[in-house]
Design a protein around this motif. Sequence first.
Motif, PDB file in Angstrom:
ATOM      1  N   GLU A  35      30.125  93.466   8.634  1.00  0.00           N
ATOM      2  CA  GLU A  35      30.248  92.707   9.260  1.00  0.00           C
ATOM      3  C   GLU A  35      29.144  90.991   9.377  1.00  0.00           C
ATOM      4  N   TYR A  36      29.248  90.791   8.320  1.00  0.00           N
ATOM      5  CA  TYR A  36      28.422  89.601   8.096  1.00  0.00           C
ATOM      6  C   TYR A  36      29.815  88.504   8.209  1.00  0.00           C
ATOM      7  N   GLN A  37      31.088  89.124   8.140  1.00  0.00           N
ATOM      8  CA  GLN A  37      32.088  88.221   7.672  1.00  0.00           C
ATOM      9  C   GLN A  37      32.723  88.310   9.072  1.00  0.00           C
ATOM     10  N   GLU A  38      32.648  89.573   9.929  1.00  0.00           N
ATOM     11  CA  GLU A  38      32.936  89.536  11.116  1.00  0.00           C
ATOM     12  C   GLU A  38      32.139  88.405  12.424  1.00  0.00           C
ATOM     13  N   LEU A  39      30.834  88.072  11.735  1.00  0.00           N
ATOM     14  CA  LEU A  39      30.144  86.877  12.051  1.00  0.00           C
ATOM     15  C   LEU A  39      30.173  85.579  11.931  1.00  0.00           C
ATOM     16  N   LEU A  40      31.314  85.440  11.036  1.00  0.00           N
ATOM     17  CA  LEU A  40      31.583  84.573  10.129  1.00  0.00           C
ATOM     18  C   LEU A  40      33.138  84.029  11.678  1.00  0.00           C
ATOM     19  N   SER A  41      33.568  84.902  11.230  1.00  0.00           N
ATOM     20  CA  SER A  41      34.892  84.676  11.988  1.00  0.00           C
ATOM     21  C   SER A  41      35.321  84.835  13.431  1.00  0.00           C
ATOM     22  N   ASP A  42      34.028  84.607  14.174  1.00  0.00           N
ATOM     23  CA  ASP A  42      33.730  84.674  15.629  1.00  0.00           C
ATOM     24  C   ASP A  42      34.338  83.107  16.244  1.00  0.00           C
ATOM     25  N   LYS A  43      35.054  83.022  16.548  1.00  0.00           N
ATOM     26  CA  LYS A  43      35.382  82.328  17.402  1.00  0.00           C
ATOM     27  C   LYS A  43      34.318  81.646  18.069  1.00  0.00           C
ATOM     28  N   SER A  44      33.591  81.658  18.759  1.00  0.00           N
ATOM     29  CA  SER A  44      32.119  81.490  19.150  1.00  0.00           C
ATOM     30  C   SER A  44      30.702  80.990  18.520  1.00  0.00           C
ATOM     31  N   ASN A  45      31.259  81.074  17.339  1.00  0.00           N
ATOM     32  CA  ASN A  45      30.201  80.938  15.977  1.00  0.00           C
ATOM     33  C   ASN A  45      28.425  80.844  16.482  1.00  0.00           C
ATOM     34  N   PRO A  46      28.541  82.498  16.831  1.00  0.00           N
ATOM     35  CA  PRO A  46      27.027  82.972  17.098  1.00  0.00           C
ATOM     36  C   PRO A  46      26.248  82.324  15.916  1.00  0.00           C
ATOM     37  N   LEU A  47      25.985  81.883  14.990  1.00  0.00           N
ATOM     38  CA  LEU A  47      25.280  81.787  14.441  1.00  0.00           C
ATOM     39  C   LEU A  47      24.803  80.612  14.072  1.00  0.00           C
ATOM     40  N   LEU A  48      25.367  79.484  15.450  1.00  0.00           N
ATOM     41  CA  LEU A  48      25.387  77.982  15.475  1.00  0.00           C
ATOM     42  C   LEU A  48      23.972  77.981  16.399  1.00  0.00           C
ATOM     43  N   ASN A  49      22.840  77.525  15.357  1.00  0.00           N
ATOM     44  CA  ASN A  49      22.056  76.813  16.755  1.00  0.00           C
ATOM     45  C   ASN A  49      22.644  75.790  17.588  1.00  0.00           C
ATOM     46  N   ARG A  50      23.105  76.370  18.101  1.00  0.00           N
ATOM     47  CA  ARG A  50      23.946  74.139  19.482  1.00  0.00           C
ATOM     48  C   ARG A  50      22.438  73.337  19.754  1.00  0.00           C
ATOM     49  N   ALA A  51      21.530  73.735  19.773  1.00  0.00           N
ATOM     50  CA  ALA A  51      20.039  72.996  19.801  1.00  0.00           C
ATOM     51  C   ALA A  51      20.643  71.866  18.941  1.00  0.00           C
ATOM     52  N   ILE A  52      20.529  72.258  17.854  1.00  0.00           N
ATOM     53  CA  ILE A  52      20.085  70.712  16.600  1.00  0.00           C
ATOM     54  C   ILE A  52      21.875  71.113  15.486  1.00  0.00           C
ATOM     55  N   ALA A  53      22.260  71.780  15.863  1.00  0.00           N
ATOM     56  CA  ALA A  53      23.090  71.356  15.633  1.00  0.00           C
ATOM     57  C   ALA A  53      24.852  70.888  16.033  1.00  0.00           C
ATOM     58  N   GLY A  54      25.010  71.143  17.558  1.00  0.00           N
ATOM     59  CA  GLY A  54      26.160  71.122  17.473  1.00  0.00           C
ATOM     60  C   GLY A  54      26.064  69.810  18.323  1.00  0.00           C
ATOM     61  N   GLU A  55      27.247  69.333  17.793  1.00  0.00           N
ATOM     62  CA  GLU A  55      27.357  67.512  18.355  1.00  0.00           C
ATOM     63  C   GLU A  55      29.108  67.205  19.453  1.00  0.00           C
ATOM     64  N   TYR A  56      27.804  66.202  20.796  1.00  0.00           N
ATOM     65  CA  TYR A  56      28.724  66.410  21.094  1.00  0.00           C
ATOM     66  C   TYR A  56      29.132  65.145  22.109  1.00  0.00           C
ATOM     67  N   PRO A  57      30.105  64.797  22.791  1.00  0.00           N
ATOM     68  CA  PRO A  57      30.512  64.136  23.186  1.00  0.00           C
ATOM     69  C   PRO A  57      29.392  64.081  24.565  1.00  0.00           C
ATOM     70  N   SER A  58      28.509  62.877  24.481  1.00  0.00           N
ATOM     71  CA  SER A  58      27.885  63.067  25.870  1.00  0.00           C
ATOM     72  C   SER A  58      27.541  62.661  27.556  1.00  0.00           C
ATOM     73  N   GLY A  59      29.150  62.262  27.307  1.00  0.00           N
ATOM     74  CA  GLY A  59      29.202  61.836  29.178  1.00  0.00           C
ATOM     75  C   GLY A  59      28.061  60.891  29.313  1.00  0.00           C
ATOM     76  N   SER A  60      28.401  60.614  30.880  1.00  0.00           N
ATOM     77  CA  SER A  60      26.765  59.784  31.152  1.00  0.00           C
ATOM     78  C   SER A  60      25.753  60.191  30.653  1.00  0.00           C
TER      79      SER A  60
END
Length: 627
Positions: free
Chosen positions: A325-350
């Motif tokens: 189950e853990y490996q399934e989480l790690l291989s999930d393309k949507s990356n559910p273990l990633l806290n996008r608020a603090i670790a998601g890095e995005y172009p900011s746009g305007s």
Amino acid sequence: MKKALNNIFSRNRPIGDFRQKINDREYFDKDDRDFDVITHKSPIVNLGVVLAILFFVVLLSRLFFLQVEEGIENNRIAEGNRTRNILTPAPRGMIVDEKDRALVKNDYSYQLVCHINKKRDLDKVDDSLFALIDIPREEVWKQISNSDYTGNVVLKEKIEKDEALILKKSLILFQDFEITPMFIRTYPYRNLSHLLGYIGKISPKEVEDRPSLIVNKMTGKSGIEEAYDEYLQGEPGSQKSEVDASGKLIRYLSEQDAKVGATVKTSINLDLQNFVSEKLSQVASEMKTNAVAVVMDTRNGAIKAMVSIPDYDNSKMSGGISNEEYQELLSDKSNPLLNRAIAGEYPSGSTIKPFIASTALFEKVVDDKIAFDTPAKIELGQWSFPDWKDHGMTDIRTAIAESNNIFFYALGGGWGPIKNGLGPERIKNGLEKFGFGKILGIDLIGERSGFLPTKEWKKEATGEEWYIGNTYNLSIGQGDLNVTPLQITAATASIANGGTLYRPHLISEIKKEDELISSFSDSDFVISKEVMPRDTIRIVQEGMRQTVTSGSARSPFANNFPVSVAAKTGTAQFGNEDKTHAWFISYAPYENPEIAVTVLVEGAGEGSRVSAPIASDIIRWWSEHRG
């Protein structure tokens, strides 16, 4: 007379009988001479007698030491040999929201523990024990030998109460095996998984650093559980009992109850968290994408809500997830273990434009009186730099409100009446003041810094020079610039409050047994008291207010919206498929700000159409429920 006396003191008289009283007087022989009269008793000092006495004194002293002093020590050792002190695990401390509502649970259960660490001792255990616990002798030894914590090996976990009571009664005859309580950590609110994190079994390295963990056996592995594990760990209890030489129980001597860990109070508002999660999840599900939202108190940096989609089941993680189950989480393309608020890095746009504008005003590249015509595009040699429309005559406030690319090209790289723009170095310096390109220091593990590109970086990374087009792209939040949702929320809050940049945080206070261990004031979280002068900030505030009243975000906040809002939309290109992230940053109330709200929906299109309505619902809910 003399002869008679000589007979008394003759050489043949037995030793020790050399005195004689005559007429109440005492006499003794002195070298065969006449007798001297002694008027009082005075013993003869004999060297042999003295040595004999000293020898017996020393001997008696030694016997006293052996019998008394060493007897005490031997008694102590004997006492230790027939007493057993068993440590029992302690409940983990609670995590609560700002209103003291529990965000976690400790479910009570039982475990079977073995205190044997040598095979010869296990071999002495009667076969009936292994039938009782339903684990073969060989399997028990296998678990003992494979454990890093011999002498305190858990053979079974999560034993039901009825079975545990039966086993406990039967195990009285087998004192190296016992039933002890265990606490299963569960999380009722899945939308808090990235904030709370989860707990897991201790590693050998953790035991080496903190030996006390060997009793509780679990430690925080992510989120608040990890960041505040030292406080959340309870103090193990103990049970002292008297046993005979074979280890059988004689009687209980004493018992000390385990103490629950400290309570960590957070700044999270559970109702707001649930509402944000509901709204964001609905849109993310409909658009089959990922999303993130952050709500921060502009007055101190406290996080009121933080949602990252997709989330994950942290109760399952704490309860013992299988490797598959853990490996399934790690291989999930949507990356559910990633806290996008603090670790998601995005172009900011305007959404970067208010901070570029602040820097340009501070560096006197522009002032609030300058206005000039801004066409739908500008051309430099063979290169064309478009805007989404012809904005006509524009000043800096209107440029923010309408998200005017041409105006910001001029601020960044120079164009038209602005001959000398900021350039990449001053842009970088200005954005760093607002916290971009840095770790802000939120009390969660895994925060990322984003990225601010420079001339030197480009040369090293690509072997190419920095061109004016790179500066133009940087000025509107495109190119190689990356930010995190947390960074842009903190920066927005600094605009809202007049220029103070706060460290984002979840902690409010820590209590143990109603005693306050740690509390914090707003000043504890100040990163910079003045990122920009207040006059500069005021102009940008007015531009962000115009975004809602007459600019790119007026639609979601129309129709007598209950509270005044300032905002900025963002549509950030990424990848090579012509997709854009939908950004929206905002704060409210405009006159006396209390919250900053950031919403990002990945690959969803325009921020004004997708993310702004979500932020509008969040701010409306907040305005109706604040108290």
